[in-house]
Design a protein around this motif. Structure first.
Motif, PDB file in Angstrom:
ATOM      1  N   SER A 117      41.715  45.192  40.127  1.00 55.40           N
ATOM      2  CA  SER A 117      40.257  45.790  39.667  1.00 55.40           C
ATOM      3  C   SER A 117      39.825  46.845  41.984  1.00 55.40           C
ATOM      4  CB  SER A 117      38.935  45.482  39.749  1.00 55.40           C
ATOM      5  OG  SER A 117      38.358  44.404  40.391  1.00 55.40           O
ATOM      6  N   SER A 120      35.330  46.970  45.970  1.00 58.07           N
ATOM      7  CA  SER A 120      34.166  47.060  44.815  1.00 58.07           C
ATOM      8  C   SER A 120      33.697  48.102  45.721  1.00 58.07           C
ATOM      9  CB  SER A 120      32.838  45.970  44.928  1.00 58.07           C
ATOM     10  OG  SER A 120      32.823  45.603  46.079  1.00 58.07           O
ATOM     11  N   ASN A 121      32.453  48.838  44.892  1.00 58.39           N
ATOM     12  CA  ASN A 121      31.976  49.987  45.667  1.00 58.39           C
ATOM     13  C   ASN A 121      30.751  49.423  46.777  1.00 58.39           C
ATOM     14  OD1 ASN A 121      32.306  51.760  43.743  1.00 58.39           O
ATOM     15  ND2 ASN A 121      30.501  51.565  41.999  1.00 58.39           N
TER      16      ASN A 121
END
Length: 231
Positions: A117, A120-121
């Protein structure tokens, strides 16, 4: 300038081993792993093939936030989002920028996300700049080790000195660091009651992080003069 490569939550030992091999071929030596034990698996050493010393000296930290104060500049590698107001640098553009920041930046981290993924933000928000690899198609994308190789080569070429070594001479530079410039900007925002403006703070931090050594000196003087006037 010392460049470190940071892998956040890598899941596959082979990717960590390949990343170690990639950075060593370009003259870099520090690999940092966040929230992962993948580098301890036997497969990592198999793939590293000659870069076992990089694996043996990997630093482990629990979160990316732990590294924030250590690096003046943190660059997140991520896919480019269409319509985003953020500025994205290609590896070549990033290399050119860093070559003009050798006096003001002593330590830079290039940050890579996990295989599944990416970053992350929250991790993206920690970093100063965003970078992406332009691809002819959106899929297939580069895997983690391939991305590390692309950045290792691009940045190694950009920071190489005439004698073949990496540009490390500025490590003892007496000039103010980028972190000091950011602190001046933060102080100014507080003085004009704009510290709570998240968009302004983000824009200012990103803009300062892209300044060349010459422009950074001018920004130091300008911000210093403004703060003196406010006093």
């Amino acid at each position: 300038m010392k460049l470190s490569f940071v892998l956040v939550s890598p899941a596959r030992a082979a990717n960590v081993g390949a990343a170690a091999r990639a950075i060593k071929t370009q003259g870099f030596s520090e690999l940092i792993v966040v929230n992962s034990q993948a580098h301890r698996e036997e497969e990592a050493a198999w793939v590293a093939c000659g870069a076992e010393d990089i694996l043996d000296n990997i630093r482990q930290v629990a979160s990316l936030d732990e590294l924030r104060e250590e690096f003046e500049l943190m660059v997140a590698t991520t896919a480019r989002e269409r319509g985003s107001p953020r500025h994205y640098l290609s590896p070549a553009e990033l290399g050119e920028q860093l070559s003009h920041q050798q006096e003001q930046v002593k330590r830079t981290a290039i940050v890579f996300g996990c295989e599944a993924s990416g970053l992350s933000n929250a991790d993206l928000a920690i970093c100063d700049l965003l970078s992406y690899v332009p691809l002819a198609t959106e899929y297939p994308s580069l895997n983690l080790a391939q991305a590390v190789m692309v950045y290792s080569y691009a940045l190694g070429q950009a920071l190489a000195c005439a004698d073949g070594s990496l540009g490390l001479k500025s490590a003892q530079s007496p000039l103010a660091q980028l972190s000091a410039l950011k602190q001046k900007a933060t102080t100014l925002l507080e003085r004009v009651d704009a510290a709570d403006d998240a968009k302004l703070s983000l824009w200012l931090n990103e803009s300062l992080s892209r300044l060349s050594d010459r422009d950074a000196k001018m920004a130091h003087q300008l911000l210093g003069d403004i703060l003196k006037k406010l006093d």
